[in-house]
Scaffold this motif. Structure first.
Motif, mmCIF file in Angstrom:
data_model
loop_
_atom_site.group_PDB
_atom_site.id
_atom_site.type_symbol
_atom_site.label_atom_id
_atom_site.label_comp_id
_atom_site.label_asym_id
_atom_site.label_seq_id
_atom_site.Cartn_x
_atom_site.Cartn_y
_atom_site.Cartn_z
ATOM 1 N N ASN A 3 -16.354 12.439 -3.086
ATOM 2 C CA ASN A 3 -17.450 13.162 -3.713
ATOM 3 C C ASN A 3 -17.782 12.485 -5.039
ATOM 4 O O ASN A 3 -17.008 11.690 -5.546
ATOM 5 C CB ASN A 3 -17.064 14.625 -3.944
ATOM 6 N N GLY A 4 -18.945 12.801 -5.591
ATOM 7 C CA GLY A 4 -19.321 12.313 -6.910
ATOM 8 C C GLY A 4 -20.205 11.087 -6.906
ATOM 9 O O GLY A 4 -20.974 10.877 -7.828
ATOM 10 N N GLU A 5 -20.091 10.256 -5.883
ATOM 11 C CA GLU A 5 -20.905 9.047 -5.762
ATOM 12 C C GLU A 5 -21.260 8.848 -4.298
ATOM 13 O O GLU A 5 -20.571 9.352 -3.405
ATOM 14 C CB GLU A 5 -20.137 7.804 -6.249
ATOM 15 N N ALA A 6 -22.346 8.116 -4.043
ATOM 16 C CA ALA A 6 -22.641 7.712 -2.673
ATOM 17 C C ALA A 6 -21.501 6.816 -2.168
ATOM 18 O O ALA A 6 -20.980 5.986 -2.911
ATOM 19 C CB ALA A 6 -23.971 6.969 -2.623
ATOM 20 N N LEU A 7 -21.096 6.997 -0.912
ATOM 21 C CA LEU A 7 -19.933 6.301 -0.359
ATOM 22 C C LEU A 7 -20.374 5.048 0.399
ATOM 23 O O LEU A 7 -20.973 5.144 1.471
ATOM 24 C CB LEU A 7 -19.170 7.240 0.586
ATOM 25 N N PRO A 8 -20.090 3.851 -0.120
ATOM 26 C CA PRO A 8 -20.454 2.622 0.592
ATOM 27 C C PRO A 8 -19.715 2.500 1.922
ATOM 28 O O PRO A 8 -18.530 2.834 2.023
ATOM 29 C CB PRO A 8 -20.032 1.512 -0.379
ATOM 30 N N VAL A 9 -20.409 2.008 2.927
ATOM 31 C CA VAL A 9 -19.816 1.873 4.258
ATOM 32 C C VAL A 9 -18.610 0.942 4.228
ATOM 33 O O VAL A 9 -17.611 1.190 4.923
ATOM 34 C CB VAL A 9 -20.871 1.363 5.267
ATOM 35 N N GLU A 10 -18.650 -0.094 3.410
ATOM 36 C CA GLU A 10 -17.529 -1.036 3.385
ATOM 37 C C GLU A 10 -16.246 -0.380 2.903
ATOM 38 O O GLU A 10 -15.150 -0.736 3.335
ATOM 39 C CB GLU A 10 -17.850 -2.275 2.544
ATOM 40 N N TYR A 11 -16.344 0.622 1.996
ATOM 41 C CA TYR A 11 -15.152 1.357 1.561
ATOM 42 C C TYR A 11 -14.602 2.215 2.688
ATOM 43 O O TYR A 11 -13.384 2.360 2.853
ATOM 44 C CB TYR A 11 -15.479 2.242 0.366
ATOM 45 N N CYS A 12 -15.512 2.800 3.440
ATOM 46 C CA CYS A 12 -15.119 3.601 4.601
ATOM 47 C C CYS A 12 -14.351 2.748 5.608
ATOM 48 O O CYS A 12 -13.277 3.133 6.093
ATOM 49 C CB CYS A 12 -16.365 4.201 5.246
ATOM 50 N N LYS A 13 -14.869 1.584 5.910
ATOM 51 C CA LYS A 13 -14.213 0.692 6.875
ATOM 52 C C LYS A 13 -12.845 0.245 6.355
ATOM 53 O O LYS A 13 -11.874 0.178 7.113
ATOM 54 C CB LYS A 13 -15.106 -0.516 7.152
ATOM 55 N N LYS A 14 -12.772 -0.027 5.080
ATOM 56 C CA LYS A 14 -11.503 -0.473 4.502
ATOM 57 C C LYS A 14 -10.455 0.630 4.598
ATOM 58 O O LYS A 14 -9.276 0.373 4.878
ATOM 59 C CB LYS A 14 -11.724 -0.904 3.050
ATOM 60 N N TRP A 15 -10.868 1.883 4.373
ATOM 61 C CA TRP A 15 -9.925 2.998 4.466
ATOM 62 C C TRP A 15 -9.320 3.083 5.876
ATOM 63 O O TRP A 15 -8.118 3.211 6.036
ATOM 64 C CB TRP A 15 -10.612 4.309 4.116
ATOM 65 N N PHE A 16 -10.175 3.003 6.892
ATOM 66 C CA PHE A 16 -9.683 3.138 8.267
ATOM 67 C C PHE A 16 -8.894 1.904 8.725
ATOM 68 O O PHE A 16 -8.070 2.000 9.634
ATOM 69 C CB PHE A 16 -10.831 3.446 9.218
ATOM 70 N N ASP A 17 -9.139 0.771 8.084
ATOM 71 C CA ASP A 17 -8.277 -0.394 8.360
ATOM 72 C C ASP A 17 -6.850 -0.114 7.909
ATOM 73 O O ASP A 17 -5.889 -0.505 8.574
ATOM 74 C CB ASP A 17 -8.815 -1.629 7.640
ATOM 75 N N TYR A 18 -6.718 0.571 6.774
ATOM 76 C CA TYR A 18 -5.400 0.859 6.213
ATOM 77 C C TYR A 18 -4.771 2.118 6.821
ATOM 78 O O TYR A 18 -3.566 2.168 7.079
ATOM 79 C CB TYR A 18 -5.503 1.041 4.697
ATOM 80 N N LEU A 28 0.832 -1.197 0.000
ATOM 81 C CA LEU A 28 0.000 0.000 0.000
ATOM 82 C C LEU A 28 0.877 1.261 0.000
ATOM 83 O O LEU A 28 1.937 1.272 0.624
ATOM 84 C CB LEU A 28 -0.895 0.025 1.249
ATOM 85 N N PRO A 29 0.427 2.323 -0.665
ATOM 86 C CA PRO A 29 1.183 3.581 -0.602
ATOM 87 C C PRO A 29 1.116 4.181 0.796
ATOM 88 O O PRO A 29 0.135 3.989 1.520
ATOM 89 C CB PRO A 29 0.466 4.474 -1.619
ATOM 90 N N ASP A 30 2.152 4.897 1.175
ATOM 91 C CA ASP A 30 2.180 5.518 2.498
ATOM 92 C C ASP A 30 1.450 6.863 2.432
ATOM 93 O O ASP A 30 1.995 7.859 1.955
ATOM 94 C CB ASP A 30 3.625 5.708 2.959
ATOM 95 N N LEU A 31 0.210 6.876 2.892
ATOM 96 C CA LEU A 31 -0.610 8.090 2.857
ATOM 97 C C LEU A 31 -0.843 8.656 4.253
ATOM 98 O O LEU A 31 -1.755 9.447 4.469
ATOM 99 C CB LEU A 31 -1.966 7.788 2.202
ATOM 100 N N ARG A 32 -0.020 8.269 5.202
ATOM 101 C CA ARG A 32 -0.244 8.682 6.584
ATOM 102 C C ARG A 32 -0.045 10.178 6.799
ATOM 103 O O ARG A 32 -0.502 10.732 7.804
ATOM 104 C CB ARG A 32 0.679 7.894 7.515
ATOM 105 N N ALA A 33 0.601 10.851 5.863
ATOM 106 C CA ALA A 33 0.785 12.294 5.990
ATOM 107 C C ALA A 33 -0.466 13.075 5.588
ATOM 108 O O ALA A 33 -0.554 14.281 5.845
ATOM 109 C CB ALA A 33 1.974 12.741 5.137
ATOM 110 N N PHE A 34 -1.424 12.382 4.982
ATOM 111 C CA PHE A 34 -2.662 13.054 4.601
ATOM 112 C C PHE A 34 -3.413 13.516 5.846
ATOM 113 O O PHE A 34 -3.403 12.848 6.884
ATOM 114 C CB PHE A 34 -3.571 12.098 3.822
ATOM 115 N N ARG A 35 -4.083 14.663 5.745
ATOM 116 C CA ARG A 35 -4.955 15.113 6.831
ATOM 117 C C ARG A 35 -6.371 14.594 6.634
ATOM 118 O O ARG A 35 -7.029 14.195 7.583
ATOM 119 C CB ARG A 35 -4.969 16.631 6.902
ATOM 120 N N TYR A 36 -6.835 14.601 5.369
ATOM 121 C CA TYR A 36 -8.190 14.142 5.062
ATOM 122 C C TYR A 36 -8.196 13.412 3.731
ATOM 123 O O TYR A 36 -7.404 13.728 2.843
ATOM 124 C CB TYR A 36 -9.173 15.313 4.942
#
Length: 229
Positions: A13-28, A1-9
């Motif tokens: 946008n553009g599509e409804a955000l599925p909850v499973e994608y949200c959970k996957k993001w916070f896992d990483y 995975l790319p190191d994106l830990r320096a991101f703040r947010y």
């Protein structure tokens, strides 16, 4: 995975955000907050923000779209323009500084969706825009997106009117009846499917070529199903 830990947010946008994608993001990336933002093209630009640091257990389907930003107002109304209570799905209207002036050279369409705001007497807040989206207020005061009120859909952030595709298909001598629907695969990726009652022997390639001459590629279905009726 790319190191994106320096991101703040991470802003979505553009599509409804599925909850499973949200959970996957916070896992990483558990230290990077997520912002789910919403805004129709007719406004400039996003009109709601929902910033969060984890996915709540009671979220199902799609992540809420949050609350209106500064200088914008959101109304959930019924067909008679009455406010609906929390938990009841209705039409999503918006007013405020970000609402556009209307559609260029299309007064009829402008009058249909840019109407006088019955909930404000302010000269700066006199226009109410009907987004065509459905939503409801959750108990905590955030908005839950519930889809489109018409047949307009979004695929990869691009608005598509299903009826426009059907109208073009109906012009083909190869097609007797047709219906366009939107489907999702196992990864929640959306795609178009054309159901066809052919006038003669069914020929997918010929029908697809007919559409390619008349519509942009993103409006040409990739899948075709022949039906007897």
């Amino acid at each position: 995975l790319p190191d994106l830990r320096a991101f703040r947010y991470l802003m979505m946008n553009g599509e409804a955000l599925p909850v499973e994608y949200c959970k996957k993001w916070f896992d990483y990336y558990p230290s990077v907050s997520m912002a789910n933002v919403y805004g129709p093209t007719e406004c400039s630009d996003d009109i709601t923000h929902h910033i969060f640091e984890s996915c709540l257990q009671n979220w199902t389907g799609y992540v809420p779209i949050g609350k209106p930003i500064q200088n914008m107002n959101i109304y959930i109304l019924d067909k008679n323009l009455h406010l609906v209570p929390k938990g009841v799905t209705g039409d999503l209207y918006t007013s405020g500084a970000g609402v556009g002036k209307g559609y260029l050279n299309d007064d009829q369409k402008t009058k249909q969706v840019f109407i006088t705001n019955p909930y404000s007497s302010s000269a700066d807040d006199k226009v109410l825009y009907k987004t065509g989206d459905l939503a409801k207020w959750l108990a905590d005061g955030t908005l839950d997106f519930a889809g489109r009120a018409d047949e307009q859909v979004k695929i990869r952030g691009i608005r598509i009117e299903l009826g426009e595709i059907e109208t073009e298909l109906a012009k083909s001598p190869l097609v007797k009846h047709n219906r366009i629907v939107i489907k999702e695969d196992a990864n929640k990726s959306k795609f178009l499917v054309a159901y066809i009652v052919p006038n003669a022997e069914f020929n997918k390639e010929s029908i697809q070529d007919f559409l390619k001459e008349r519509l942009p590629n993103y409006m040409v279905p990739g899948f075709y199903v022949a039906l007897d009726e």
